[in-house]
Design a protein around this motif. Sequence first.
Motif, mmCIF file in Angstrom:
data_model
loop_
_atom_site.group_PDB
_atom_site.id
_atom_site.type_symbol
_atom_site.label_atom_id
_atom_site.label_comp_id
_atom_site.label_asym_id
_atom_site.label_seq_id
_atom_site.Cartn_x
_atom_site.Cartn_y
_atom_site.Cartn_z
ATOM 1 N N VAL A 65 -4.646 -4.846 -0.902
ATOM 2 C CA VAL A 65 -3.325 -4.655 -1.483
ATOM 3 C C VAL A 65 -2.667 -3.455 -0.806
ATOM 4 O O VAL A 65 -3.268 -2.384 -0.723
ATOM 5 N N VAL A 66 -1.440 -3.648 -0.329
ATOM 6 C CA VAL A 66 -0.715 -2.548 0.304
ATOM 7 C C VAL A 66 0.611 -2.258 -0.396
ATOM 8 O O VAL A 66 1.333 -1.358 0.005
ATOM 9 N N GLY A 67 0.921 -3.031 -1.446
ATOM 10 C CA GLY A 67 2.166 -2.768 -2.147
ATOM 11 C C GLY A 67 2.403 -3.728 -3.289
ATOM 12 O O GLY A 67 1.639 -4.678 -3.508
ATOM 13 N N TYR A 68 3.474 -3.449 -4.015
ATOM 14 C CA TYR A 68 3.887 -4.261 -5.152
ATOM 15 C C TYR A 68 5.402 -4.401 -5.106
ATOM 16 O O TYR A 68 6.121 -3.407 -4.980
ATOM 17 N N ASP A 69 5.888 -5.622 -5.171
ATOM 18 C CA ASP A 69 7.326 -5.895 -5.160
ATOM 19 C C ASP A 69 7.803 -5.978 -6.608
ATOM 20 O O ASP A 69 7.511 -6.950 -7.305
ATOM 21 N N LYS A 70 8.524 -4.959 -7.056
ATOM 22 C CA LYS A 70 8.975 -4.904 -8.446
ATOM 23 C C LYS A 70 9.969 -6.020 -8.767
ATOM 24 O O LYS A 70 10.026 -6.487 -9.896
#
Length: 188
Positions: A65-70
């Motif tokens: 995991v390298v990020g989260y798209d809100k």
Amino acid sequence: MTKRDKELSLEQREELLRTLKARFEKNLNRHKDLEWANVQAKLEANTEKMWSLNEMEGTGGEPDVVGYDKKTGEYLFYDCSAESPKGRRSVCYDREALESRKKHKPENSAIDMAAAMGIELLTEEQYRELQKLENFDLKTSSWVQTPANVRKLGGALFCDCRYDTVFMYHNGAESYYAARGFRGSLRV
């Protein structure tokens, strides 16, 4: 390949979740402020995406995991292996490039492999973002998504990291090298 072909057994899912959790916990710098329990719940609700992550893992990509798209509520996974994934090297850029070779054709192309795995090649921007987390591809290089105008002229783009700097280069799309593969991304 049918949807049924893209399903993992319970044992395979459990093994993949153990691997991903261990990598997540070992590399917290890649996903500050994210919790594994939320990632796991999203994965368990998306078994086809788990199949794609398993394909990434099986070809040496070490997805994390390298990020989260809100906006979309999706977690973003990239291949985080130190070098371009070993099981995805020695490939030209796309099907057109593969078919244009008269001799010494590679077995596959980056675009075809990514599509079969249910992932996308990193864009140049994504590649540069990945490199901000830590240095990757110090000895190898990775094909990245190529703009249509460059591809129309026969070229394709790839990136690597040398001298603490990310470089983007071009090459004929039909070229392939033992040290060049591709990194993928997947939204879950």
